[in-house]
Design a protein around this motif. Structure first.
Motif, PDB file in Angstrom:
ATOM      1  N   THR A 153     -26.370 -72.187  62.346  1.00 43.74           N
ATOM      2  CA  THR A 153     -26.906 -71.463  63.567  1.00 43.74           C
ATOM      3  C   THR A 153     -27.640 -72.265  64.336  1.00 43.74           C
ATOM      4  O   THR A 153     -28.068 -73.519  64.543  1.00 43.74           O
ATOM      5  CB  THR A 153     -28.327 -70.063  63.503  1.00 43.74           C
ATOM      6  OG1 THR A 153     -28.700 -70.954  63.094  1.00 43.74           O
ATOM      7  CG2 THR A 153     -27.711 -69.167  62.802  1.00 43.74           C
ATOM      8  N   ASN A 160     -28.646 -72.613  70.831  1.00 42.87           N
ATOM      9  CA  ASN A 160     -28.731 -71.967  71.453  1.00 42.87           C
ATOM     10  C   ASN A 160     -27.322 -71.247  70.929  1.00 42.87           C
ATOM     11  O   ASN A 160     -26.259 -72.678  70.453  1.00 42.87           O
ATOM     12  CB  ASN A 160     -29.052 -72.510  72.978  1.00 42.87           C
ATOM     13  CG  ASN A 160     -29.835 -72.958  73.219  1.00 42.87           C
ATOM     14  OD1 ASN A 160     -30.686 -72.041  73.200  1.00 42.87           O
ATOM     15  ND2 ASN A 160     -30.390 -74.161  73.472  1.00 42.87           N
ATOM     16  N   ALA A 161     -26.664 -70.946  71.765  1.00 43.98           N
ATOM     17  CA  ALA A 161     -25.840 -69.397  71.857  1.00 43.98           C
ATOM     18  C   ALA A 161     -24.634 -70.327  72.751  1.00 43.98           C
ATOM     19  O   ALA A 161     -23.042 -70.397  72.285  1.00 43.98           O
ATOM     20  CB  ALA A 161     -25.492 -68.129  71.917  1.00 43.98           C
ATOM     21  N   SER A 162     -25.211 -70.348  73.812  1.00 47.97           N
ATOM     22  CA  SER A 162     -24.196 -71.875  74.710  1.00 47.97           C
ATOM     23  C   SER A 162     -24.660 -72.775  75.935  1.00 47.97           C
ATOM     24  O   SER A 162     -26.088 -72.821  75.656  1.00 47.97           O
ATOM     25  CB  SER A 162     -23.825 -70.457  75.980  1.00 47.97           C
ATOM     26  OG  SER A 162     -24.682 -69.658  76.932  1.00 47.97           O
ATOM     27  N   CYS A 181     -28.375 -77.744  65.484  1.00 50.52           N
ATOM     28  CA  CYS A 181     -28.127 -76.794  64.913  1.00 50.52           C
ATOM     29  C   CYS A 181     -28.792 -76.880  62.853  1.00 50.52           C
ATOM     30  O   CYS A 181     -29.414 -78.120  62.799  1.00 50.52           O
ATOM     31  CB  CYS A 181     -26.669 -76.496  63.903  1.00 50.52           C
ATOM     32  SG  CYS A 181     -25.949 -75.513  63.193  1.00 50.52           S
ATOM     33  N   ALA A 217     -20.464 -72.637  68.815  1.00 42.90           N
ATOM     34  CA  ALA A 217     -21.043 -72.325  69.916  1.00 42.90           C
ATOM     35  C   ALA A 217     -20.441 -72.747  71.945  1.00 42.90           C
ATOM     36  O   ALA A 217     -19.418 -73.781  71.175  1.00 42.90           O
ATOM     37  CB  ALA A 217     -22.609 -72.893  70.723  1.00 42.90           C
TER      38      ALA A 217
END
Length: 797
Positions: free
Chosen positions: A254, A257-259, A279, A348
Motif C-alpha cells: 500500500t 497516499n492514494a494520490s 510504500c 497511486a
C-alpha cells in the motif's frame, strides 16, 4: 337303444379315460422358487461352497436339468437327485454391483409321461472380508497461509487439495473404511473419520500469530489409522506424513497516499526533487516491497522525469530530468506509479502542475501591408485589422495594442482594428496621401514583453459599387434531352464603376455540364447566355446548382465581385422502357378456377409522372383455353384464371406499357404448367366370415356321429352362401360423420341390418334410418348402386 345313443355313451367313456391318464402324468416341484445364500470363495479360510448346498424336489421318476442362462454359470445339478453343486470359485468383489445374484431355471421331466415342470432358483452371494486396507506411504501435504478457511486439504475422495490414496480390495460392507487421526493438529483443523477428510477451519496468519509460526514454513507430523469394518484395530495400517504450512505473500503493498501532487514553475532547475512516494507491505517473511516505478508511462513522462531511491525500495523521489516549457509542452502531467512485491501490486496517481513564466513576447500573426482606403465610403470606420498572439498563459498572454507615437488621423482598438478618427474627404483632404504607422502589441506580464511592426496606409480612389447580375428567377428548368449548345438562360450584368465586367461560373454541382457564352442573341459580354455543355440525365441527377460570379474590370480601383446562385431542374422525358423481372413459370393443378390470382407481375419504370405509370395487357395465349380464360388487371398486373383448365402447358405474353408520349413497352413471357389432379382411389375392404371346421375323430368307427357333424357343417355353408346371395356388401372410401364420430380416409362398409357396427354402416334394404342427429338414407338394390351421401359412391365388394 338307438345307434346315436350308443355312440354318445362310447364317447363319454373314452373322454373319462383320457382325463384320468392326463391327471396321473402331472409333474411339479415341491416349490416354484428356491432361494439360497452362499459365501464367496475366499481360500483358505472360506473354501468353495460344499456340494449339495441346495436340493430341489420334484415328482418321482423325474430328471433335473439347468436351463437358461447356462453360460459361465458356476453351478451344476445332479440329474437324478436334484442336488445343486458349485463348479467354480465365486468372487463377490469382481461381480458388478447390484448383480450379486445368480438366477436360473431348473426343469424336471417325467420319464414315463415326458411331462415337465420349471422352478426358479436364486443363489445370493455373500461377501467375505478377505483383504486389509492398503495405503500409499509417500504422501506429503503442503499448504500456505493464504489457503482459505473451509478448504478441504485431504480426503480419500476426489476433489481435495491432496488425495489420501487408500483402498480395500473387498467390495461392499467389508470394503467400507474408517479413519482415525492419531495426532493433535490444534484448532486450525478438523478431521472427519468417514472419508478421512482433513479441513482447514480457521485461516492461518503468520503475521498475527508470530509465537506459533516463527519461520518461513512450519511442519506438523500427521498419523492416520485406516481400518475396514471387520479387521482388528491392531492389524490396521497407519499412514505417517508431514504437513508443511508455508508462509505466503498474502498482503498487498500500500502507498502512504492514494494520490500525490506538486506544483512547480516552468523555470525550476533540472535535477530538482519534485515529490517523494512511500510504500509498505505487511508481510513479514515473503512479499516485501521490491520496487516502486512508473506504470505504463507516456514517452513525455519518461523524458521529463526520473526516479531516485535514496531510502531503499520502499520510497522513491520524482526528479526533474529536462527543462520545462509551459508554452511548448504539457501544462499538467498526470501518470500512475506502481508498488510491487513478489505477487501483488498497488497503484497511486501522481499529478504535477506546471506554472507559466512570462518568457515569450507577443508575435504578429499576419504580415502588415499597404491597405487601400476609399475616401467617399470610409468615415470614422475600420480600415485594417492586426492580430498578435502570445504563447504564455493568463495575464502573460493578454495583449494590449497601441500606435506609437499616437496619430491624429488613425487609432487602434484593443481587438487590433485600425480605425479612422475623422472622415477622409478627398480632394479637400490636404494631408499626405501615404501614412506609416508603428503598431505595438505587448502583454500584461511582469515584466511586460512587446513587439512592433510598421503599417503603411495609402489613400486613393476605390471602386464604390459592385457589379450587378440581373436574373429574375433563382431557378430554371431544361429538358433532359437538350443537346450541347442549347441555351438555358440569357441574363445581363452591369457595373457603374467599371469599364467591363467578367462573368463566369464559380462552381457547379457537376463540373463542365453548363458554360457561360457571350453568344446570340445579343453577342455582347454584358448579355451572356448560360448554355448546355454536356449530356443531361434526370435519372442520374435531377437538379444542378450553379454559382455565377461577376467581376469588375478597373485600372484605377480594387476589383469587386458579385455572386448569384441558380438552381436548374432537369425535366423528364420518356426515355426509359418498363423493366420487369425475368420470365416466370407457374405450376397449377388442373380443375375449375373462379377468379384465381396465379401471379402478380413486378415491373417498374425509371421515369416520373405519366412516363412512370404502367398499364398491363395480355396479348397472346398459346394454345388458347377451351373452357376458361386468362385475364390480367391493367393497373396492378395481377394475372388471374377463370373457368376449367385442362392439363398442359400454356405460353402467355403480357405487354407492359408506360403512359408517356410516345409510350414505351416491354413484353414479358409467362409459362403456366397445369398438372392433372390425382383422384382418390376407391378403397375396398374384403370381409368374410372365416369358417374353420375342426373335426377330431376320437373313436374310429363312429360313422354316424361324423356324418351328423358333416351334415351340420354342410347346412351352415349353404345358409352362408344363400345369405351372401341375398344381401350384398357395399363399401365407400372417404369420410362420413355419424353419431358424432368421423371416419377419415378409412374404408366404410355398408351392410344390411340397419345399425352401426364399428366403422360399418349396414344397408337399410331400401329403407331410411336416423342415426344420432344425422339422417342417413341409403337406397340400393340388386341392379343399381346409389347413395344419398354427397360426393360418395358405393361399390360392390
Amino acid at each position: 337303444m338307438s345307434e346315436m345313443t350308443c355312440a354318445l355313451m362310447l364317447l363319454a367313456v373314452v373322454a373319462a379315460s383320457l382325463d384320468s391318464s392326463l391327471s396321473s402324468s402331472e409333474v411339479h416341484f415341491s416349490q416354484s422358487v428356491y432361494t439360497v445364500t452362499v459365501n464367496e470363495t475366499a481360500p483358505p479360510d472360506h473354501p468353495r461352497p460344499q456340494s449339495g448346498f441346495l436340493t430341489l424336489t420334484c415328482t418321482p421318476n423325474s430328471s433335473y436339468t439347468i436351463h437358461y442362462p447356462t453360460s459361465d454359470l458356476p453351478f451344476e445339478i445332479d440329474p437324478d437327485t436334484g442336488e445343486l453343486n458349485a463348479t467354480a470359485d465365486i468372487d463377490y468383489d469382481s461381480m458388478e454391483e447390484g448383480f450379486e445374484l445368480f438366477t436360473f431355471n431348473v426343469s424336471c421331466i417325467n420319464a414315463f409321461s415326458n411331462a415337465s415342470a420349471l422352478a426358479l432358483v436364486q443363489v445370493y452371494v455373500a461377501p467375505v472380508n478377505e483383504f486389509l486396507p492398503q495405503i500409499d506411504p509417500s504422501l506429503v501435504l503442503n499448504i500456505t497461509e493464504a489457503t482459505p478457511s473451509g478448504s478441504l486439504l485431504l480426503s480419500s475422495l476426489p476433489g481435495a487439495k491432496h488425495r489420501l490414496l487408500v483402498q480395500d480390495r473387498d467390495r461392499g460392507p467389508h470394503g467400507q473404511l474408517n479413519f482415525t487421526l492419531l495426532t493433535s493438529l490444534g484448532d486450525h483443523f478438523s478431521f472427519n473419520p468417514i472419508h478421512g477428510n482433513l479441513t482447514l477451519v480457521r485461516a492461518i496468519d503468520f503475521e498475527s500469530e508470530p509465537s506459533m509460526f516463527t519461520y518461513v514454513y512450519h511442519e506438523l507430523p500427521v498419523k492416520i489409522r485406516v481400518c475396514d469394518r471387520d479387521t482388528d484395530i491392531e492389524a490396521c495400517p497407519i499412514i505417517h506424513f508431514p504437513l508443511f504450512i508455508i508462509a505466503s505473500d498474502d498482503n498487498e503493498p500500500t502507498f502512504l497516499n492514494a494520490s500525490y501532487s506538486a506544483t512547480v514553475n516552468e523555470s525550476i532547475a533540472v535535477g530538482s526533487s519534485l515529490l517523494t512516494l512511500e510504500c509498505s507491505d505487511a508481510d513479514v517473511y515473503i512479499g516485501v516491497v521490491r520496487r516502486i516505478t512508473f506504470l505504463d508511462p507516456p514517452p513525455d513522462v519518461e523524458q521529463t522525469f526520473s526516479l531516485q531511491r535514496p531510502g531503499g525500495p520502499e520510497s522513491v523521489e520524482v526528479v526533474l530530468a529536462t527543462e520545462l516549457d509551459f508554452d511548448q509542452r504539457n501544462q499538467t502531467y498526470q501518470f500512475q506509479m506502481v508498488c510491487e512485491d513478489f505477487l501483488h501490486t498497488a497503484t497511486a496517481t501522481v499529478t504535477i502542475h506546471i506554472l507559466d513564466v512570462n518568457d515569450n513576447a507577443p508575435k504578429f500573426s499576419n504580415p502588415l501591408h499597404e491597405t487601400v482606403v476609399v475616401p467617399d465610403t470610409i468615415a470614422s470606420g475600420a480600415v485594417h485589422s492586426v492580430r498578435c498572439t502570445d504563447q504564455d498563459s493568463g495575464e502573460n498572454s493578454d495583449i494590449v495594442y497601441e500606435i506609437l507615437p499616437q496619430h491624429s488621423l488613425f487609432a487602434v482598438d484593443q481587438t487590433g482594428r485600425v480605425l479612422v478618427n475623422i472622415p477622409l474627404l478627398l480632394p479637400d483632404f490636404t494631408l499626405s496621401q501615404s501614412h506609416n504607422l508603428s503598431i505595438q502589441c505587448r502583454d500584461k506580464g511582469s515584466p511586460s514583453l512587446s513587439s512592433n511592426k510598421t503599417l503603411t496606409l495609402t489613400i486613393s480612389k476605390t471602386d464604390s459599387q459592385p457589379p450587378q447580375i440581373n436574373i429574375s428567377h433563382t431557378s430554371v428548368s431544361v429538358l433532359e434531352n437538350s443537346s450541347t449548345g442549347m441555351p438555358v438562360l440569357t441574363f445581363s450584368v452591369y457595373d457603374v464603376d467599371s469599364e467591363a465586367v467578367i462573368i463566369a461560373i464559380a462552381s457547379q454541382s457537376l463540373p463542365g455540364t453548363f458554360v457561360v457564352s457571350p453568344s446570340a442573341p445579343y453577342n455582347h459580354p454584358n448579355y451572356p447566355v448560360l448554355i448546355v455543355n454536356g449530356s443531361l440525365d434526370r435519372e442520374d441527377r435531377a437538379t444542378h446548382l450553379i454559382h455565377l460570379v461577376a467581376i469588375s474590370v478597373s485600372t484605377t480601383a480594387q476589383p469587386q465581385n458579385t455572386s448569384f446562385s441558380l438552381n436548374i431542374s432537369v425535366e423528364d422525358i420518356n426515355d426509359n422502357v418498363p423493366k420487369c423481372r425475368e420470365e416466370s413459370t407457374v405450376s397449377l393443378s388442373g380443375g375449375e378456377f373462379r377468379s384465381t390470382t396465379i401471379l402478380s407481375l413486378s415491373c417498374s419504370d425509371a421515369d416520373v409522372g405519366l412516363n412512370q405509370r404502367l398499364a398491363y395487357s395480355l396479348t397472346n395465349t398459346a394454345p388458347p383455353l377451351s373452357n376458361g380464360q386468362f385475364t390480367i388487371d391493367q393497373i396492378s398486373g395481377e394475372l388471374r384464371l377463370e373457368g376449367v383448365v385442362d392439363k398442359g402447358e400454356y405460353c402467355l405474353t403480357v405487354r407492359v406499357s408506360d403512359m408517356g408520349t410516345p409510350p414505351m413497352t416491354t413484353d414479358v413471357g409467362i409459362q403456366v404448367k397445369v398438372v392433372e389432379v390425382e383422384k382418390g382411389e376407391v378403397a375396398s375392404n374384403e370381409s368374410g366370415l372365416p369358417l374353420m371346421l375342426i373335426i377330431i375323430i376320437v373313436v374310429v368307427g363312429i360313422v354316424v356321429l361324423v356324418s351328423m357333424v358333416g351334415g351340420c357343417g354342410l347346412c351352415c355353408c349353404c345358409w352362408y352362401i344363400s345369405r351372401k346371395r341375398k344381401n350384398k356388401d357395399y363399401f365407400v372410401s372417404g369420410s362420413i360423420g355419424l353419431d358424432g364420430m368421423t371416419v377419415i380416409a378409412a374404408p366404410t362398409a355398408v351392410q344390411g341390418t340397419g345399425s352401426i357396427v364399428s366403422h360399418r354402416l349396414v344397408p337399410l334394404m331400401e329403407d331410411v334410418s336416423t342415426i344420432g342427429n344425422d339422417e342417413v338414407t341409403v337406397t340400393f338394390n340388386q341392379a343399381t348402386e346409389t347413395s344419398d351421401f354427397p360426393g360418395q359412391r358405393l361399390s360392390e365388394l
